[in-house]
Design an enzyme around this catalytic site. Structure first.
Site, short mmCIF file in Angstrom:
data_model
loop_
_atom_site.label_atom_id
_atom_site.label_comp_id
_atom_site.label_asym_id
_atom_site.label_seq_id
_atom_site.Cartn_x
_atom_site.Cartn_y
_atom_site.Cartn_z
N SER A 1 56.45 -10.12 81.37
CA SER A 1 55.74 -9.93 80.10
C SER A 1 54.77 -8.74 80.20
O SER A 1 54.61 -7.98 79.25
CB SER A 1 55.00 -11.20 79.66
OG SER A 1 53.91 -11.49 80.51
N ASN A 2 54.17 -8.56 81.36
CA ASN A 2 53.30 -7.38 81.53
C ASN A 2 54.12 -6.09 81.53
O ASN A 2 53.71 -5.10 80.92
CB ASN A 2 52.50 -7.48 82.84
CG ASN A 2 51.29 -8.36 82.70
OD1 ASN A 2 50.31 -7.98 82.07
ND2 ASN A 2 51.35 -9.57 83.24
N ASN B 1 48.02 -2.53 90.99
CA ASN B 1 48.46 -3.93 90.93
C ASN B 1 47.56 -4.70 89.96
O ASN B 1 46.41 -4.32 89.73
CB ASN B 1 48.36 -4.56 92.32
CG ASN B 1 48.91 -5.98 92.35
OD1 ASN B 1 49.95 -6.28 91.77
ND2 ASN B 1 48.18 -6.87 93.01
N ASP C 1 45.84 -7.54 98.07
CA ASP C 1 44.73 -7.78 97.15
C ASP C 1 43.38 -7.24 97.63
O ASP C 1 42.34 -7.84 97.39
CB ASP C 1 44.58 -9.30 96.88
CG ASP C 1 45.84 -9.90 96.29
OD1 ASP C 1 46.58 -9.15 95.62
OD2 ASP C 1 46.08 -11.10 96.49
N HIS D 1 46.14 -8.70 89.44
CA HIS D 1 46.04 -10.03 90.06
C HIS D 1 45.40 -10.97 89.05
O HIS D 1 44.39 -10.62 88.43
CB HIS D 1 45.19 -9.95 91.34
CG HIS D 1 45.20 -11.24 92.10
ND1 HIS D 1 46.27 -11.63 92.85
CD2 HIS D 1 44.29 -12.23 92.17
CE1 HIS D 1 46.01 -12.82 93.37
NE2 HIS D 1 44.82 -13.21 92.98
C1 GAR Z 1 50.87 -12.10 86.12
O1 GAR Z 1 49.96 -13.08 85.70
C2 GAR Z 1 50.31 -11.32 87.30
O2 GAR Z 1 48.92 -11.20 87.27
C3 GAR Z 1 50.76 -12.18 88.45
O3 GAR Z 1 52.06 -12.59 88.13
C4 GAR Z 1 52.13 -12.74 86.70
C5 GAR Z 1 53.40 -12.07 86.22
O4 GAR Z 1 53.60 -12.35 84.86
N1 GAR Z 1 50.71 -11.43 89.69
C6 GAR Z 1 50.38 -11.98 90.85
O5 GAR Z 1 50.11 -13.17 90.98
C7 GAR Z 1 50.33 -11.01 92.03
N2 GAR Z 1 49.60 -11.56 93.13
P1 GAR Z 1 54.68 -11.52 84.03
O6 GAR Z 1 55.97 -11.51 84.86
O7 GAR Z 1 54.86 -12.29 82.75
O8 GAR Z 1 54.15 -10.14 83.82
#
Ligand code: GAR
Length: 189
Positions: free
Chosen positions: A13-14, A102, A145, A104
């Site tokens: 989604s990001n 990145n 991180d 987090h």
């Molecule tokens: C997001 O919330 C991101 O912050 C997290 O994975 C999710 C991916 O969502 N990332 C981590 O936890 C990295 N350590 P998405 O696939 O819907 O963008």
């Protein structure tokens, strides 16, 4: 002018928000989406938005130059990790110094480190009884991180929140701030 490659392992989604945001930007463009998971939904999103994709496995990523070749061919300047769960290998850290961003889903340095991703982060925040959480957008270095923080935003953790409730609140913050934080950083380089 920056050419961006997005690395993602999950729903994406990001990644979708970032692709849409930069499709309206004359100076920066998302050239490809790379994933370690052949069935990750992010690949569907990228294809629907006409962005080329690459899928790699562990051996390709850590022991060959294939990923680097794809990045070089597309003249990539910046790597954006959007829910990408593997440690970035040294050859990418060396090739893209201060050029790997990145996100987090918590307020680093809390709730970071190996094994802390996605729902596990939200479960830990709720288990510890924290009253607030948030997002951290940061540069990547050799440690999980740990790189320079570019941006943080907070949100409340409500008394009856499930990890899913918190994840949804965090996703809203991510979608709102990740694309523009990337852009601001690129403009500062
Ligand atoms: C997001 O919330 C991101 O912050 C997290 O994975 C999710 C991916 O969502 N990332 C981590 O936890 C990295 N350590 P998405 O696939 O819907 O963008």
């Amino acid at each position: 002018m920056s050419n961006i490659a997005i690395f993602a392992s999950g729903s994406g989604s990001n990644a979708e928000q970032i692709i849409r945001y930069f499709s309206r930007d004359a100076n920066h463009s998302v050239k490809c989406v790379l994933s370690n998971k052949a069935d990750a939904y992010v690949l569907e999103r990228a294809k629907n938005l006409s962005v080329p994709v690459m899928v790699f496995n562990r051996n390709t990523f850590y022991n060959t130059r294939q990923v680097l070749d794809v990045l070089n061919e597309a003249a990539i300047d910046v790597l954006v990790l959007a829910g990408f769960l593997w440690l970035v290998p040294d050859y990418l850290l060396i090739t893209f110094p201060r050029r790997i961003i990145n996100i987090h889903p918590a307020l680093l340095p809390d709730f970071g480190g190996k094994g802390m991703y996605g729902m596990r982060v939200h479960e830990a925040v709720i288990r510890e009884g924290r009253k607030k959480s948030g997002i951290t957008i940061h540069l990547i270095d050799e440690e999980y991180d740990r790189g320079k923080i570019l941006f943080q935003a907070e949100c409340p953790v409500l008394p009856n929140d499930t990890p899913e409730d918190l994840a949804s609140r965090i996703h809203q913050l991510e979608h709102r701030y990740y694309p523009e934080t990337i852009k601001n950083y690129l403009q500062s380089l």
